[in-house]
Scaffold this motif. Structure first.
Motif, PDB file in Angstrom:
ATOM      1  N   VAL A  50       0.868  -1.179   0.000  1.00  0.00           N
ATOM      2  CA  VAL A  50       0.000   0.000   0.000  1.00  0.00           C
ATOM      3  C   VAL A  50       0.905   1.230   0.000  1.00  0.00           C
ATOM      4  O   VAL A  50       1.653   1.451   0.948  1.00  0.00           O
ATOM      5  CB  VAL A  50      -0.923   0.021   1.236  1.00  0.00           C
ATOM      6  N   PRO A  51       0.861   2.031  -1.071  1.00  0.00           N
ATOM      7  CA  PRO A  51       1.762   3.183  -1.170  1.00  0.00           C
ATOM      8  C   PRO A  51       1.496   4.220  -0.076  1.00  0.00           C
ATOM      9  O   PRO A  51       0.365   4.481   0.297  1.00  0.00           O
ATOM     10  CB  PRO A  51       1.447   3.776  -2.536  1.00  0.00           C
ATOM     11  N   LYS A  52       2.584   4.791   0.425  1.00  0.00           N
ATOM     12  CA  LYS A  52       2.527   5.889   1.394  1.00  0.00           C
ATOM     13  C   LYS A  52       3.254   7.078   0.783  1.00  0.00           C
ATOM     14  O   LYS A  52       4.109   6.919  -0.104  1.00  0.00           O
ATOM     15  CB  LYS A  52       3.207   5.485   2.715  1.00  0.00           C
ATOM     16  N   ASP A  53       2.920   8.272   1.243  1.00  0.00           N
ATOM     17  CA  ASP A  53       3.567   9.479   0.721  1.00  0.00           C
ATOM     18  C   ASP A  53       5.083   9.359   0.784  1.00  0.00           C
ATOM     19  O   ASP A  53       5.642   8.960   1.803  1.00  0.00           O
ATOM     20  CB  ASP A  53       3.126  10.709   1.526  1.00  0.00           C
ATOM     21  N   GLY A  54       5.737   9.685  -0.308  1.00  0.00           N
ATOM     22  CA  GLY A  54       7.194   9.712  -0.359  1.00  0.00           C
ATOM     23  C   GLY A  54       7.865   8.412  -0.743  1.00  0.00           C
ATOM     24  O   GLY A  54       9.078   8.382  -0.913  1.00  0.00           O
ATOM     25  N   CYS A  55       7.105   7.327  -0.917  1.00  0.00           N
ATOM     26  CA  CYS A  55       7.765   6.051  -1.218  1.00  0.00           C
ATOM     27  C   CYS A  55       8.422   6.049  -2.598  1.00  0.00           C
ATOM     28  O   CYS A  55       9.343   5.285  -2.839  1.00  0.00           O
ATOM     29  CB  CYS A  55       6.823   4.874  -1.041  1.00  0.00           C
ATOM     30  N   GLU A  56       7.990   6.955  -3.485  1.00  0.00           N
ATOM     31  CA  GLU A  56       8.627   7.012  -4.803  1.00  0.00           C
ATOM     32  C   GLU A  56      10.062   7.542  -4.723  1.00  0.00           C
ATOM     33  O   GLU A  56      10.810   7.482  -5.696  1.00  0.00           O
ATOM     34  CB  GLU A  56       7.794   7.836  -5.794  1.00  0.00           C
ATOM     35  N   ALA A  57      10.484   8.010  -3.542  1.00  0.00           N
ATOM     36  CA  ALA A  57      11.880   8.438  -3.342  1.00  0.00           C
ATOM     37  C   ALA A  57      12.857   7.297  -3.602  1.00  0.00           C
ATOM     38  O   ALA A  57      14.028   7.537  -3.903  1.00  0.00           O
ATOM     39  CB  ALA A  57      12.066   8.982  -1.923  1.00  0.00           C
ATOM     40  N   LEU A  58      12.377   6.064  -3.503  1.00  0.00           N
ATOM     41  CA  LEU A  58      13.230   4.906  -3.801  1.00  0.00           C
ATOM     42  C   LEU A  58      13.841   5.001  -5.197  1.00  0.00           C
ATOM     43  O   LEU A  58      14.954   4.543  -5.421  1.00  0.00           O
ATOM     44  CB  LEU A  58      12.425   3.612  -3.711  1.00  0.00           C
ATOM     45  N   LEU A  59      13.099   5.583  -6.137  1.00  0.00           N
ATOM     46  CA  LEU A  59      13.596   5.679  -7.517  1.00  0.00           C
ATOM     47  C   LEU A  59      14.832   6.551  -7.619  1.00  0.00           C
ATOM     48  O   LEU A  59      15.621   6.408  -8.543  1.00  0.00           O
ATOM     49  CB  LEU A  59      12.496   6.215  -8.436  1.00  0.00           C
ATOM     50  N   GLY A  60      15.019   7.456  -6.670  1.00  0.00           N
ATOM     51  CA  GLY A  60      16.193   8.330  -6.678  1.00  0.00           C
ATOM     52  C   GLY A  60      17.375   7.778  -5.912  1.00  0.00           C
ATOM     53  O   GLY A  60      18.430   8.393  -5.848  1.00  0.00           O
ATOM     54  N   ILE A  65      20.877  -1.541  -4.927  1.00  0.00           N
ATOM     55  CA  ILE A  65      19.601  -2.113  -4.504  1.00  0.00           C
ATOM     56  C   ILE A  65      19.061  -1.231  -3.394  1.00  0.00           C
ATOM     57  O   ILE A  65      19.725  -1.037  -2.367  1.00  0.00           O
ATOM     58  CB  ILE A  65      19.768  -3.564  -4.004  1.00  0.00           C
ATOM     59  N   ASN A  66      17.877  -0.658  -3.600  1.00  0.00           N
ATOM     60  CA  ASN A  66      17.259   0.258  -2.638  1.00  0.00           C
ATOM     61  C   ASN A  66      15.973  -0.376  -2.133  1.00  0.00           C
ATOM     62  O   ASN A  66      15.018  -0.528  -2.889  1.00  0.00           O
ATOM     63  CB  ASN A  66      16.976   1.605  -3.298  1.00  0.00           C
ATOM     64  N   VAL A  67      15.960  -0.749  -0.854  1.00  0.00           N
ATOM     65  CA  VAL A  67      14.853  -1.486  -0.250  1.00  0.00           C
ATOM     66  C   VAL A  67      13.953  -0.526   0.531  1.00  0.00           C
ATOM     67  O   VAL A  67      14.423   0.171   1.428  1.00  0.00           O
ATOM     68  CB  VAL A  67      15.386  -2.578   0.703  1.00  0.00           C
ATOM     69  N   GLY A  68      12.680  -0.507   0.184  1.00  0.00           N
ATOM     70  CA  GLY A  68      11.696   0.231   0.968  1.00  0.00           C
ATOM     71  C   GLY A  68      11.233  -0.645   2.114  1.00  0.00           C
ATOM     72  O   GLY A  68      10.914  -1.808   1.915  1.00  0.00           O
ATOM     73  N   VAL A  69      11.226  -0.114   3.322  1.00  0.00           N
ATOM     74  CA  VAL A  69      10.880  -0.939   4.467  1.00  0.00           C
ATOM     75  C   VAL A  69       9.373  -1.023   4.659  1.00  0.00           C
ATOM     76  O   VAL A  69       8.631  -0.108   4.313  1.00  0.00           O
ATOM     77  CB  VAL A  69      11.557  -0.437   5.765  1.00  0.00           C
TER      78      VAL A  69
END
Length: 163
Positions: A50-60, A65-69
């Motif tokens: 479920v997306p939360k505000d700011g999770c697209e920061a992973l793309l930057g 390998i950039n893991v969203g917690v």
């Protein structure tokens, strides 16, 4: 539905790999499709995220390998989707961005031909998921992994009597 609407709003190419099981097979299908494209980053967003505000920061993220917690259900307790093994960071793939160079590296291929593979032990017991195994092998080859505070919700059906 929130995930679909959110993904469409990103102005990025979105591909769905539904009904592919087990999860390492689904991830390998996505990797092969990605490697046939001109894109430089693959962002796994599982269908239970479920997306939360700011999770697209992973793309930057500048790591390989950039893991969203996110929180996970471990069968008896709630925890986070990351751990460590032999001094290496391991992260879940539910919301993770991976650089093309990692996925294209022939050394990342497993005996199943893909880059993702669950490790099994005695009598077929899973001992390491495809996500943690991927992070472990990538770091052994020198690739960088980082956990980001780009949190996503994680929807799971849980028997509350276990809590």
């Amino acid at each position: 539905m929130a995930l679909c609407a959110w993904l469409k709003g990103l102005d990025k190419e979105v591909r769905f790999f539904g009904n592919a099981f087990p999860v390492d097979y689904a991830r390998n299908l996505a990797v092969e499709s990605f490697l046939a494209s001109p894109h430089q980053k693959l962002w796994f967003v599982d269908d239970d995220m479920v997306p939360k505000d700011g999770c697209e920061a992973l793309l930057g993220g500048e790591e390989d390998i950039n893991v969203g917690v996110c929180k996970i259900w471990g069968g008896t307790a709630i925890g986070w989707n990351h751990s460590s093994h032999e001094g290496r960071f391991l992260g879940g793939m539910g919301s993770t961005v991976i650089a093309r160079k990692v996925l294209a590296d022939h050394r990342m291929r497993t005996e199943n031909g893909g880059v993702f593979q669950t490790r099994y032990g005695h009598l077929g017991k899973p001992v390491m998921g495809e996500d943690y195994d991927f992070c472990f092998r990538a770091q052994k080859l020198g690739y960088s992994v980082r956990a980001w505070d780009a949190k996503m919700g994680h929807v799971k059906a849980v028997d509350l009597s276990l809590l």
